[in-house]
Motif scaffolding. Structure first.
Motif, PDB file in Angstrom:
ATOM      1  N   ARG A 201      51.527   0.770 -19.432  1.00 45.59           N
ATOM      2  CA  ARG A 201      50.475   0.141 -20.231  1.00 45.59           C
ATOM      3  C   ARG A 201      50.808  -1.340 -20.354  1.00 45.59           C
ATOM      4  O   ARG A 201      51.745  -1.716 -21.063  1.00 45.59           O
ATOM      5  N   PHE A 314      52.844 -11.188 -25.855  1.00 47.46           N
ATOM      6  CA  PHE A 314      52.712  -9.884 -26.503  1.00 47.46           C
ATOM      7  C   PHE A 314      53.780  -9.821 -27.591  1.00 47.46           C
ATOM      8  O   PHE A 314      54.956 -10.107 -27.320  1.00 47.46           O
ATOM      9  N   SER A 342      58.046  -2.679 -14.215  1.00 50.67           N
ATOM     10  CA  SER A 342      56.862  -2.200 -14.944  1.00 50.67           C
ATOM     11  C   SER A 342      57.202  -1.691 -16.341  1.00 50.67           C
ATOM     12  O   SER A 342      56.368  -1.730 -17.232  1.00 50.67           O
ATOM     13  N   GLY A 356      53.590   3.900 -28.314  1.00 48.18           N
ATOM     14  CA  GLY A 356      54.229   3.012 -27.353  1.00 48.18           C
ATOM     15  C   GLY A 356      54.115   1.534 -27.685  1.00 48.18           C
ATOM     16  O   GLY A 356      55.008   0.744 -27.352  1.00 48.18           O
TER      17      GLY A 356
END
Ligand SMILES: Nc1nc2c(c(=O)[nH]1)N[C@H]1C(S)=C(S)[C@@H](COP(=O)(O)O)O[C@H]1N2
Ligand SMILES: [Mo]
Length: 556
Positions: A201, A314, A342, A356
């Motif tokens: 994600r 983020f 990733s 998550g």
């Protein structure tokens, strides 16, 4: 199970090392198994041939492969494995290949093998399997690999560079750039989700991080700001926690009222062993100020959102208590391997039991705060509404809800009369799963499923249910999990959750028909034990400076 298949399995179960090709082929010849002996494992599909696992043990895998007319394997080898094959139905064509002097692959000849033939290959034997029969006929073959073939080398006639190890399964892409992809739940064979299949994600493109120049800054309300190198962090004591993690938006595509965001199916979830330095250890080095209330984590990835055109990193914060929990880790390894790009290389936060979004990848900065943080990913996104004495208030997504997922059979499957085996997983965030119940009549009546393996905090628990069905017809299957603390999976989506926390029991429609063999057998339970044992062994091989401790009861 037929006597012949049973007899082969009894022989294979006794293996205590790699079987020789001679042994394997002698057994496959002696038993004269044909397609009727494996009827319950025969399944054809497009676009590719199907591999159906019959049984898995430490020293072998037994598969039935089903090839529709025209389907072929890639040109492949069998890295480190002996492979015996018996043709059960139809005629198989095997094309042998070699490496030419210039490094290209060339085909050197093909042979047809009618039903009853036994073939063998091992290690670097290079070949391709095909169903090239007249008249559209199907092909069914039985394959034993000893030890199990976990991956194979795959080659191309036209592309010399393609001499790569390949696996049959891969993540299911939902969006390609940035990558948002699901775990292919239907091909899950064990407790731990292999890293290459583990969902991804990403809100922004994966940042390229150079470990040599990478630093982790710890600052804010601390006595001593510290800059850590990767080597310094690797030298600290590590511990491991097994934990399931789900994206808060998992299952969004199933909502009746469409919600904005990535349209996930069921697969934004996975289970792994997370190894890292307890965050509390690193915070201790800096010394927390007495007014600290939250800890902020910032990733190296950066970009903008349509309703936030200003580029941002983020970032998410955690309340101090969860940040200091001994199971909250600065993770370097996932399932024993260094993190992939990733999944957050070189360092990510991992918050067991939480959705998550809390587990910030590609960490670059940690800031201790004396106030609460209201960044984009915990104010505009990743919040739900809850009623309070002052009306509805916005609450940041945190601990995971209780949820179960039916993995096999899939929606729309055709099952037989008799005993059909249902298999799935269930999880309850910071709690362990207490039980899983199954309804085969759309929620009128419920029966308990059998839990397989670990029942631990943070961990998903695999389960199976043997469904006796006597009447053909359309059935609606539902599953519901209950946590140790008594939280029950709901039957409807709570509209206050919007596009997040989608954990209600989802109806799965199947058809039962006469003339189809029921899906019985305990394949999943066997495979699961194999998988758990394999990971236990893997752990013994981790570097000795890794202090291996499991969260209470979560070890295997
Ligand atoms: N830096 C950073 N961390 C991140 C994200 C991100 O986009 N950037 N996505 C979060 C979300 S919403 C989830 S569900 C998990 C997914 O972790 P995975 O991709 O390793 O499965 O990472 C979280 N951490
Ligand atoms: Mo997520």
């Amino acid at each position: 199970m037929s006597d012949k298949l049973d007899s082969l399995i009894r022989y294979l179960d006794h293996l205590e090392c790699r079987a020789s090709l001679k042994e394997l082929t002698a057994q496959l010849r002696r038993l004269e198994i044909d397609d009727r002996d494996v009827a319950e494992f025969i399944r054809f599909a497009d676009p590719s041939y199907q591999r159906v696992l019959v049984r898995a043990k430490r020293w072998y895998h037994l598969w039935v492969l089903c090839w529709k007319n025209g389907q072929r394997s890639p040109i492949h080898d069998h890295l480190g494995s002996s492979c015996g094959v018996r043709v059960l139905r139809g005629t198989a064509t095997v094309t042998d290949c070699v490496f030419a002097a210039n490094g290209c692959v060339k085909a050197v000849g093909s042979r047809d093998y009618p039903a009853g033939s036994v073939l063998a290959s091992e290690d670097d034997d290079l070949h391709q399997f095909s169903n090239l029969q007249d008249g559209g006929a199907d092909l069914v073959t039985l394959h034993v690999y000893s030890p199990p073939l976990r991956r194979m080398g795959v080659y191309s006639l036209t592309d010399r560079e393609r001499g790569e190890e390949a696996w049959q399964e891969s993540r299911k892409m939902v969006t390609v750039s940035p990558e948002n992809s699901e775990t292919p739940l239907e091909s899950i064979q064990g407790w731990v989700t292999p890293n290459r299949l583990f969902f991804v994600r990403n809100h922004f493109e994966t940042p390229a991080v150079e470990p040599a120049s990478w630093r982790l800054r710890v600052e804010g309300c601390v006595e001593r700001p510290v800059e850590w190198t990767w080597e310094q962090l690797l030298a600290l004591p590590h511990r491991s926690v097994f934990a399931t993690v789900e994206c808060a938006g998992n299952g969004r595509s199933f909502l009746q009222q469409k919600a904005a965001g990535v349209q996930w199916g069921a697969g934004a979830v996975g289970h792994a062993e997370w190894t890292g330095v307890p965050l509390s250890r690193v915070l201790e080095e800096s010394g927390l100020s007495s007014d600290a209330v939250e800890v902020l984590f910032e990733g190296s990835d950066r970009g903008s959102e349509t309703d936030h055109p200003e580029p941002m990193h983020f970032a998410r914060s955690l309340p101090l208590a969860k940040a200091l929990d001994r199971d909250t880790l600065l993770v370097t390894r996932m399932n024993g391997e260094l993190l992939s790009a990733s999944h957050g290389f070189p360092l990510r936060l991992f918050v067991p039991g939480w959705y998550g979004v809390a587990s910030v990848k590609w960490l670059r900065r940690i800031e201790v705060l004396n106030r609460s943080f209201h960044g984009y990913y915990q104010s505009v996104k990743y919040t739900v509404r809850r009623s309070s004495p002052n009306g509805l208030e916005s609450v940041v997504v945190g601990p995971m809800a209780v949820k179960s997922e039916l993995i096999r059979p899939a929606e729309g499957a055709e099952l037989g009369i008799g005993t059909n085996r249902l298999f799935g997983v269930a999880w309850a965030g910071e709690e362990a799963v207490d039980r899983v119940e199954v309804s085969t009549d759309g929620g009128e009546t419920w029966n308990s499923a059998e839990l397989l393996g670990a029942q631990s905090a943070y961990c998903w628990t695999p389960w199976e249910y043997l469904w006796e069905v006597a009447e053909p017809g359309e059935y609606t299957l539902l599953t519901r999990a209950v946590s140790e603390g008594g939280r029950v999976q709901p039957s409807r989506h709570d509209p206050l959750n919007g596009g997040y926390l989608i954990h209600h029991s989802r109806p799965i429609a199947v058809r039962v028909q006469a003339g189809i063999t029921a899906l019985s057998g305990r394949v999943d339970a066997e495979t699961l034990l194999y998988d758990m044992n394999a990971y236990a062994e893997e752990n013994l091989r981790l570097p000795l400076d890794v202090e291996l401790e499991f969260a209470a009861g979560a070890g295997i």
